[in-house]
Design an enzyme around this catalytic site. Structure first.
Site, PDB file in Angstrom:
ATOM      1  N   TYR A  94       0.839  -1.205   0.000  1.00  0.00           N
ATOM      2  CA  TYR A  94       0.000   0.000   0.000  1.00  0.00           C
ATOM      3  C   TYR A  94       0.879   1.264   0.000  1.00  0.00           C
ATOM      4  O   TYR A  94       0.645   2.196  -0.788  1.00  0.00           O
ATOM      5  CB  TYR A  94      -0.897  -0.024   1.245  1.00  0.00           C
ATOM      6  CG  TYR A  94      -1.723   1.220   1.434  1.00  0.00           C
ATOM      7  CD1 TYR A  94      -2.839   1.455   0.633  1.00  0.00           C
ATOM      8  CD2 TYR A  94      -1.400   2.170   2.406  1.00  0.00           C
ATOM      9  CE1 TYR A  94      -3.605   2.593   0.803  1.00  0.00           C
ATOM     10  CE2 TYR A  94      -2.162   3.310   2.582  1.00  0.00           C
ATOM     11  CZ  TYR A  94      -3.266   3.518   1.777  1.00  0.00           C
ATOM     12  OH  TYR A  94      -4.022   4.652   1.935  1.00  0.00           O
TER      13      TYR A  94
ATOM     14  N   ALA B  39       3.915   1.575  -1.011  1.00  0.00           N
ATOM     15  CA  ALA B  39       4.581   1.712  -2.317  1.00  0.00           C
ATOM     16  C   ALA B  39       3.622   2.332  -3.335  1.00  0.00           C
ATOM     17  O   ALA B  39       3.995   3.190  -4.140  1.00  0.00           O
ATOM     18  CB  ALA B  39       5.064   0.339  -2.800  1.00  0.00           C
ATOM     19  N   SER B  40       2.364   1.924  -3.272  1.00  0.00           N
ATOM     20  CA  SER B  40       1.392   2.464  -4.242  1.00  0.00           C
ATOM     21  C   SER B  40       1.132   3.949  -3.996  1.00  0.00           C
ATOM     22  O   SER B  40       1.022   4.732  -4.941  1.00  0.00           O
ATOM     23  CB  SER B  40       0.065   1.676  -4.175  1.00  0.00           C
ATOM     24  OG  SER B  40      -0.695   1.988  -3.013  1.00  0.00           O
ATOM     25  N   LYS B  41       1.071   4.341  -2.721  1.00  0.00           N
ATOM     26  CA  LYS B  41       0.739   5.740  -2.409  1.00  0.00           C
ATOM     27  C   LYS B  41       1.937   6.657  -2.675  1.00  0.00           C
ATOM     28  O   LYS B  41       1.753   7.824  -3.058  1.00  0.00           O
ATOM     29  CB  LYS B  41       0.262   5.844  -0.956  1.00  0.00           C
ATOM     30  CG  LYS B  41      -1.082   5.170  -0.729  1.00  0.00           C
ATOM     31  CD  LYS B  41      -2.196   5.940  -1.422  1.00  0.00           C
ATOM     32  CE  LYS B  41      -3.440   5.136  -1.671  1.00  0.00           C
ATOM     33  NZ  LYS B  41      -4.553   5.921  -2.222  1.00  0.00           N
TER      34      LYS B  41
END
Ligand code: NAP
Length: 256
Positions: free
Chosen positions: A156, A158-160
């Site tokens: 999560y 890494a995605s943000k």
């Protein structure tokens, strides 16, 4: 008041939580709001609640991981209201998995929804915004990833953080068409999604927030309203943390 008058606003993940709060606030400000979500029942209910309160809204179903659905959604919004002025790319998921237990499918799902889905939404609205030589895009990142970490949320985070990397290059590509893109980084906001983390997590978080409370979806909505407004026309590629001061303390003693 009426800062969104005559504006067409797409809000993704608007069936619930932060997205619903954003949709309500932008409608209260006079916008025509496209409520976009996977969850058809809750999305329809959000659009109807906005209409019942005197606002303008319609539900457009789309899974943002599917390009053809996102492209169709943008076309349907433009067909209905003639233009697209604002995109709030907000839909996201935050399942927890420690790295030892994280499967490739867990990783792909979080990155697909949060990062690829946001990319698809931005790409889909560009032809309409370019035609108008104007547009405002605001994305929902997080403090988790770009600033803080939390066990179980490596994918999560890494995605943000990835969303912010995307935003900075996008800001440069879009500037010549008078399209801005900025990000809000929420702290812990009380939503259906956050409820799933459990009461123990919520209580620890409450104690970690200098302002002494979890955020409300409208706390995020008001920050986004500014970034989507005419007053923010000279701001692009920037981030705004809305977290009750949660990232500030260097130690737990600093909260005493
Ligand atoms: P939420 O209450 O779970 O609401 C998210 C909505 O997005 C749900 O209706 C969900 O539908 C929908 N959605 C999920 N996947 C989708 C997809 N592929 N396409 C379209 N819609 C999809 O979440 P929230 O707490 O409001 O969070 C919203 C955003 O804020 C997320 O990007 C999240 O990462 C970010 N954020 C939240 C917090 C927080 O404390 N709440 C903090 C920082 C950042 P389903 O329920 O059917 O999956």
């Amino acid at each position: 008041m009426n800062r969104m008058e005559n504006k067409v606003v797409i809000v993704t993940g608007a069936a619930k939580g932060i997205g619903r709060g954003i949709a309500q606030v932008f409608a209260e400000e006079g916008g025509r709001v496209a409520v976009v979500d996977l969850d058809e029942q809750a999305g329809q209910a959000t659009a109807e609640a906005i209409q019942a309160a005197g606002g303008q809204a319609a539900f457009f179903p789309a899974d943002q991981t599917r390009w053809e659905q996102v492209e169709r959604m943008a076309r349907a919004v433009a067909d209905q209201w003639g233009r697209i002025d604002v995109l709030i790319a907000n839909a996201g998921i935050f399942p927890s998995a420690r790295i030892d237990d994280m499967s490739e499918a867990d990783w792909d799902r979080v990155l697909n929804v949060n990062l690829k889905g946001m990319f698809f939404c931005v790409k889909a609205v560009l032809p309409y915004m370019r035609r108008q030589s104007a547009g405002r895009i605001v994305i929902t990142s997080s403090i988790t990833g770009p600033i803080t970490g939390y066990p179980g949320w490596a994918h999560y985070g890494a995605s943000k953080a990835g969303m912010l990397g995307f935003m900075r290059s996008a800001a440069l590509e879009l500037a010549k068409d008078n399209i801005t893109i900025n990000a809000v980084q929420p702290g812990n906001i009380m939503t259906e999604g956050l409820e799933g983390t459990g009461e123990e997590y919520l209580e620890v978080m409450r104690k970690s927030i200098p302002l002494g409370r979890l955020g409300d979806p409208k706390d995020i909505a008001y920050a986004m309203l500014f970034l989507a407004s005419d007053e923010a026309s000279y701001i692009t590629g920037q981030t705004l943390v809305v977290d009750g001061g949660q990232i500030l303390p260097e130690s737990i003693q600093a909260l005493e």
